[in-house]
Every structure is written in C-alpha cells, then in structure tokens.
Write a protein that holds these residues in place. Structure first.
Motif, PDB file in Angstrom:
ATOM      1  N   VAL A   1      -2.254  -0.135   2.468  1.00 19.68           N
ATOM      2  CA  VAL A   1      -1.654  -0.800   1.312  1.00 19.68           C
ATOM      3  C   VAL A   1      -0.143  -0.536   1.260  1.00 19.68           C
ATOM      4  O   VAL A   1       0.519  -0.922   0.311  1.00 19.68           O
ATOM      5  CB  VAL A   1      -2.321  -0.355  -0.008  1.00 19.68           C
ATOM      6  CG1 VAL A   1      -3.773  -0.807  -0.058  1.00 19.68           C
ATOM      7  CG2 VAL A   1      -2.228   1.162  -0.209  1.00 19.68           C
ATOM      8  N   ASP A   2       0.384   0.101   2.313  1.00 15.63           N
ATOM      9  CA  ASP A   2       1.816   0.403   2.396  1.00 15.63           C
ATOM     10  C   ASP A   2       2.353  -0.044   3.756  1.00 15.63           C
ATOM     11  O   ASP A   2       2.767   0.765   4.582  1.00 15.63           O
ATOM     12  CB  ASP A   2       2.047   1.906   2.198  1.00 15.63           C
ATOM     13  CG  ASP A   2       3.523   2.285   2.249  1.00 15.63           C
ATOM     14  OD1 ASP A   2       4.378   1.379   2.145  1.00 15.63           O
ATOM     15  OD2 ASP A   2       3.815   3.483   2.408  1.00 15.63           O
ATOM     16  N   PRO A   3       2.367  -1.347   3.995  1.00 14.25           N
ATOM     17  CA  PRO A   3       2.776  -1.813   5.321  1.00 14.25           C
ATOM     18  C   PRO A   3       4.239  -1.562   5.642  1.00 14.25           C
ATOM     19  O   PRO A   3       4.609  -1.526   6.823  1.00 14.25           O
ATOM     20  CB  PRO A   3       2.462  -3.315   5.277  1.00 14.25           C
ATOM     21  CG  PRO A   3       2.497  -3.665   3.822  1.00 14.25           C
ATOM     22  CD  PRO A   3       1.976  -2.460   3.105  1.00 14.25           C
TER      23      PRO A   3
ATOM     24  N   THR B   1      -2.390  -3.375   9.618  1.00  9.03           N
ATOM     25  CA  THR B   1      -1.240  -3.605   8.764  1.00  9.03           C
ATOM     26  C   THR B   1      -0.908  -5.099   8.778  1.00  9.03           C
ATOM     27  O   THR B   1      -1.635  -5.909   9.375  1.00  9.03           O
ATOM     28  CB  THR B   1      -0.042  -2.741   9.215  1.00  9.03           C
ATOM     29  OG1 THR B   1       1.003  -2.850   8.252  1.00  9.03           O
ATOM     30  CG2 THR B   1       0.466  -3.145  10.588  1.00  9.03           C
TER      31      THR B   1
ATOM     32  N   GLN C   1       2.595  -7.366   3.114  1.00  6.41           N
ATOM     33  CA  GLN C   1       1.988  -6.755   1.934  1.00  6.41           C
ATOM     34  C   GLN C   1       1.234  -7.767   1.081  1.00  6.41           C
ATOM     35  O   GLN C   1       0.132  -7.484   0.586  1.00  6.41           O
ATOM     36  CB  GLN C   1       3.052  -6.054   1.083  1.00  6.41           C
ATOM     37  CG  GLN C   1       2.456  -5.249  -0.078  1.00  6.41           C
ATOM     38  CD  GLN C   1       3.510  -4.546  -0.890  1.00  6.41           C
ATOM     39  OE1 GLN C   1       4.399  -5.188  -1.458  1.00  6.41           O
ATOM     40  NE2 GLN C   1       3.447  -3.222  -0.960  1.00  6.41           N
ATOM     41  N   LYS C   2       1.801  -8.947   0.900  1.00  6.50           N
ATOM     42  CA  LYS C   2       1.135  -9.943   0.053  1.00  6.50           C
ATOM     43  C   LYS C   2      -0.218 -10.336   0.633  1.00  6.50           C
ATOM     44  O   LYS C   2      -1.179 -10.572  -0.112  1.00  6.50           O
ATOM     45  CB  LYS C   2       2.022 -11.182  -0.132  1.00  6.50           C
ATOM     46  CG  LYS C   2       2.317 -11.960   1.135  1.00  6.50           C
ATOM     47  CD  LYS C   2       3.201 -13.157   0.843  1.00  6.50           C
ATOM     48  CE  LYS C   2       3.509 -13.956   2.111  1.00  6.50           C
ATOM     49  NZ  LYS C   2       2.287 -14.510   2.742  1.00  6.50           N
TER      50      LYS C   2
ATOM     51  N   TYR D   1      -2.649  -7.285   0.057  1.00  4.47           N
ATOM     52  CA  TYR D   1      -3.058  -7.158  -1.340  1.00  4.47           C
ATOM     53  C   TYR D   1      -3.970  -8.306  -1.759  1.00  4.47           C
ATOM     54  O   TYR D   1      -4.910  -8.110  -2.529  1.00  4.47           O
ATOM     55  CB  TYR D   1      -1.822  -7.097  -2.242  1.00  4.47           C
ATOM     56  CG  TYR D   1      -1.158  -5.735  -2.265  1.00  4.47           C
ATOM     57  CD1 TYR D   1      -1.281  -4.851  -1.197  1.00  4.47           C
ATOM     58  CD2 TYR D   1      -0.409  -5.312  -3.353  1.00  4.47           C
ATOM     59  CE1 TYR D   1      -0.681  -3.601  -1.202  1.00  4.47           C
ATOM     60  CE2 TYR D   1       0.199  -4.063  -3.375  1.00  4.47           C
ATOM     61  CZ  TYR D   1       0.056  -3.215  -2.287  1.00  4.47           C
ATOM     62  OH  TYR D   1       0.658  -1.974  -2.305  1.00  4.47           O
TER      63      TYR D   1
ATOM     64  N   GLU E   1       1.293  -1.714  -6.084  1.00  6.14           N
ATOM     65  CA  GLU E   1       2.364  -0.733  -5.980  1.00  6.14           C
ATOM     66  C   GLU E   1       2.831  -0.392  -7.382  1.00  6.14           C
ATOM     67  O   GLU E   1       3.153  -1.279  -8.175  1.00  6.14           O
ATOM     68  CB  GLU E   1       3.527  -1.285  -5.149  1.00  6.14           C
ATOM     69  CG  GLU E   1       4.633  -0.276  -4.930  1.00  6.14           C
ATOM     70  CD  GLU E   1       5.698  -0.779  -3.964  1.00  6.14           C
ATOM     71  OE1 GLU E   1       6.659  -0.014  -3.705  1.00  6.14           O
ATOM     72  OE2 GLU E   1       5.569  -1.923  -3.476  1.00  6.14           O
TER      73      GLU E   1
END
Length: 216
Positions: free
Chosen positions: A112-114, A139, A142-143, A146, A159
């Motif tokens: 969840v933290d690319p 990875t 992020q969109k 998520y 986040e």
C-alpha cells in the motif's frame, strides 16, 4: 470312510456347531452405511465477490495481471515494508502458511506504499522471509493498488494525512490485516484474521476444499 471328527469324535457325542466368529454386527454395519449415504454433502464455500481485472508489477520487475493468476487458488494480503506493527507479523504468518499448504497454491502480497516499495525494495523484503517463486510481492500505481483493495477485495486502504498521524502508529498507511482466499476464477471465497490461529487453520482447510473443486 468317515473320520471320527465327522461322527462327533470317538465318544459318539454329537458334533458341536462351528464357533461364531467375532466380526462386525451386520445390523450395525447396515446402519452405518445408511447414515453415510444419507449425509448431506458439505456446502461449497460462498462466493463473496469477483475481483476486477488488474495489471501491476511483481518484485522481479515482470508484470502481474489478474489473468496470470487464473487457474490458481491464491491467498492475498496488503502490507508495506516500513510498517512497524502488523505487517511483519502478517508476513511471518504468510511464510508459515506457505509451508503448510501444497505447492500449487500462490501467495500475493500487495504493497500500500508503492512510492517506497519499488520492485527492488520488495525483493529485499521478500528475501528476508525466504519467499520463493510462488509468493509474489506486488507494487504499481497507488491509485490502482488502493482501488483493488477497496473496490475489489473490499478491504480498507488509505494514506493517513500528516496532520492526523499520531506517535506510536504503525505507519502512515492504514490497511486490513486479513488474508483473502481467491479461487481459480478470481472469486473471493473467504476472509481470515491473520492474528487468529483458529481462522488460520480454517484457511488451510478451505484451501484444500477449493483445490478439490472442479475447474469451471
């Protein structure tokens, strides 16, 4: 000429009936077979949703798509490598799970933290847990990650804004600690609390059930 044993012996006593052999009671055996025949088959695991198509990147640098996971039973979770709380425990539990189930099951850990968890970072993290080729670390944008978590798996992923972060938090990202079981057609078949050993045993049993399902 008749043998003495056939005449009841030398004394002329009548022959004794053959001894009754010990064995299964026929009535009890019939009742057992009837109960087995009448027992309802175990209901299949429910289908709790269908994952959307996705295209992301594995730690090897190769693309990972939803299509590449078709025909496999797989277990998913969401983590990030700098997590100070739940993630190391989740990843250690996933490592145990990988040793407990057959070799044709895949495991997929999505970050969840690319921005931090590039393929190279994920590769180092995976090596710390002795991950093999059937455990994928993924990875991507992020969109997309998520959206896959919230809309596909129905699991929280966000986040935390800087002004809402508190000292002692696991990190700047919130995500679920559940493991998700997915079948060969991309259907979600179960959610399991990674901190609960009873649920983990249930996950192992459900993986076996899914492997026995015919491929549709």
């Amino acid at each position: 000429m008749l043998l003495l044993s056939e005449l009841g012996g030398a004394s002329g006593a009548p022959p004794r009936p053959p001894a009754r052999s010990a064995g299964v009671n026929p009535a009890a055996l019939a009742a057992l077979l009837l109960s087995l025949a009448c027992r309802a088959p175990e209901a299949p695991l429910p289908r709790l949703g269908t994952l959307p198509a996705f295209q992301l990147v594995e730690r090897s640098g190769r693309p990972l798509t939803s299509a590449s996971l078709r025909s496999k039973v797989w277990v998913a979770d969401f983590i990030f490598t700098t997590c100070g709380g739940a993630c190391p425990a989740m990843t250690a539990r996933m490592a145990r799970l990988r040793r407990e189930v057959p070799g044709d099951v895949a495991f997929v850990s999505f970050t969840v933290d690319p921005a931090t968890d590039t393929p190279e970072v994920l590769a180092r993290y995976a090596a710390n847990f002795k991950a093999d080729d059937r455990w994928l670390f993924v990875t991507g944008p992020q969109k997309d990650l998520y959206a896959l978590s919230t809309e596909g798996f129905k699991l929280a992923a966000l986040e935390v804004p800087p002004e809402q972060r508190r000292e002692g938090d696991d990190g700047p990202f919130l995500h679920s600690s559940k493991f998700v079981l997915v079948d060969r057609a991309g259907h979600i078949r179960g959610y399991y609390d990674s901190t609960d050993e009873d649920e983990m045993r249930g996950l192992v049993a459900d993986i076996t059930r899914l492997q026995a399902e015919p491929v549709s």
